[in-house]
Write a protein that holds these residues in place. Structure first.
Motif, PDB file in Angstrom:
ATOM      1  N   ASP A 134       0.817  -1.221   0.000  1.00 41.41           N
ATOM      2  CA  ASP A 134       0.000   0.000   0.000  1.00 41.41           C
ATOM      3  C   ASP A 134       0.848   1.266   0.000  1.00 41.41           C
ATOM      4  N   THR A 135       1.908   1.264   0.803  1.00 41.89           N
ATOM      5  CA  THR A 135       2.770   2.444   0.883  1.00 41.89           C
ATOM      6  C   THR A 135       3.460   2.696  -0.441  1.00 41.89           C
ATOM      7  N   LEU A 136       3.961   1.632  -1.070  1.00 40.80           N
ATOM      8  CA  LEU A 136       4.623   1.775  -2.366  1.00 40.80           C
ATOM      9  C   LEU A 136       3.655   2.349  -3.388  1.00 40.80           C
ATOM     10  N   ARG A 137       2.433   1.854  -3.401  1.00 40.75           N
ATOM     11  CA  ARG A 137       1.438   2.353  -4.354  1.00 40.75           C
ATOM     12  C   ARG A 137       1.169   3.842  -4.139  1.00 40.75           C
ATOM     13  N   LYS A 138       0.994   4.242  -2.893  1.00 43.69           N
ATOM     14  CA  LYS A 138       0.712   5.646  -2.589  1.00 43.69           C
ATOM     15  C   LYS A 138       1.886   6.541  -2.978  1.00 43.69           C
ATOM     16  N   GLU A 139       3.105   6.097  -2.655  1.00 41.77           N
ATOM     17  CA  GLU A 139       4.284   6.899  -2.984  1.00 41.77           C
ATOM     18  C   GLU A 139       4.475   7.000  -4.497  1.00 41.77           C
ATOM     19  N   ALA A 140       4.258   5.888  -5.205  1.00 46.11           N
ATOM     20  CA  ALA A 140       4.397   5.899  -6.661  1.00 46.11           C
ATOM     21  C   ALA A 140       3.329   6.787  -7.294  1.00 46.11           C
ATOM     22  N   ALA A 141       2.114   6.741  -6.777  1.00 51.32           N
ATOM     23  CA  ALA A 141       1.042   7.594  -7.301  1.00 51.32           C
ATOM     24  C   ALA A 141       1.381   9.067  -7.082  1.00 51.32           C
ATOM     25  N   HIS A 142       1.993   9.363  -5.945  1.00 54.04           N
ATOM     26  CA  HIS A 142       2.391  10.746  -5.641  1.00 54.04           C
ATOM     27  C   HIS A 142       3.457  11.224  -6.635  1.00 54.04           C
ATOM     28  N   VAL A 143       4.429  10.375  -6.921  1.00 51.96           N
ATOM     29  CA  VAL A 143       5.478  10.719  -7.891  1.00 51.96           C
ATOM     30  C   VAL A 143       4.862  10.940  -9.265  1.00 51.96           C
ATOM     31  N   ALA A 144       3.988  10.026  -9.683  1.00 53.83           N
ATOM     32  CA  ALA A 144       3.339  10.160 -10.989  1.00 53.83           C
ATOM     33  C   ALA A 144       2.519  11.447 -11.048  1.00 53.83           C
ATOM     34  N   GLN A 145       1.801  11.743  -9.986  1.00 55.31           N
ATOM     35  CA  GLN A 145       0.993  12.965  -9.939  1.00 55.31           C
ATOM     36  C   GLN A 145       1.881  14.199 -10.103  1.00 55.31           C
TER      37      GLN A 145
ATOM     38  N   SER B 253      -1.619   4.624 -13.620  1.00 57.34           N
ATOM     39  CA  SER B 253      -1.840   3.738 -14.766  1.00 57.34           C
ATOM     40  C   SER B 253      -1.034   4.192 -15.974  1.00 57.34           C
ATOM     41  N   ALA B 254      -1.001   5.502 -16.215  1.00 57.83           N
ATOM     42  CA  ALA B 254      -0.217   6.026 -17.333  1.00 57.83           C
ATOM     43  C   ALA B 254       1.271   5.774 -17.111  1.00 57.83           C
ATOM     44  N   ALA B 255       1.730   5.928 -15.872  1.00 63.36           N
ATOM     45  CA  ALA B 255       3.139   5.685 -15.565  1.00 63.36           C
ATOM     46  C   ALA B 255       3.502   4.226 -15.836  1.00 63.36           C
ATOM     47  N   ILE B 256       2.633   3.313 -15.474  1.00 70.92           N
ATOM     48  CA  ILE B 256       2.899   1.892 -15.704  1.00 70.92           C
ATOM     49  C   ILE B 256       2.884   1.587 -17.199  1.00 70.92           C
ATOM     50  N   ARG B 257       1.960   2.204 -17.940  1.00 73.15           N
ATOM     51  CA  ARG B 257       1.948   2.014 -19.403  1.00 73.15           C
ATOM     52  C   ARG B 257       3.240   2.531 -20.027  1.00 73.15           C
TER      53      ARG B 257
END
Length: 87
Positions: A10-21, A28-32
């Motif tokens: 969960d923490t990794l997802r939140k931190e990665a979403a913050h970076v992408a934002q 999803s766009a970052a993963i693509r």
């Protein structure tokens, strides 16, 4: 179009979403983008390495420095401390 499901902390997802934002995209766009670059390079789009700068010891030192700054204190490091962080 296919749907992928992956399990991440969960923490990794939140931190990665913050970076992408911060880059103006959603996770999803970052993963693509990652997958497209992986296909383009026929491998991982980065060279895996163990950067000692991000060690637990350095993270703790950086956190202490940030706490000192936020408390209005002067942050100082000896040359030895700086060299240890660079190793």
């Amino acid at each position: 179009m296919a749907t992928m499901q992956i399990r991440v902390d969960d923490t990794l997802r939140k931190e990665a979403a913050h970076v992408a934002q911060g880059m103006g995209i959603d996770l999803s766009a970052a993963i693509r983008l990652f997958l497209a670059q992986m296909v383009k390079e026929n491998g991982l789009p980065f060279r895996p390495s163990n950067d000692p700068f991000y060690s637990a010891q350095n993270k703790a030192a950086l956190l202490r420095s940030m706490e000192q700054l936020e408390a209005g204190q002067t942050v100082s490091k000896s040359m030895e401390e700086l060299e240890q962080m660079a190793d």
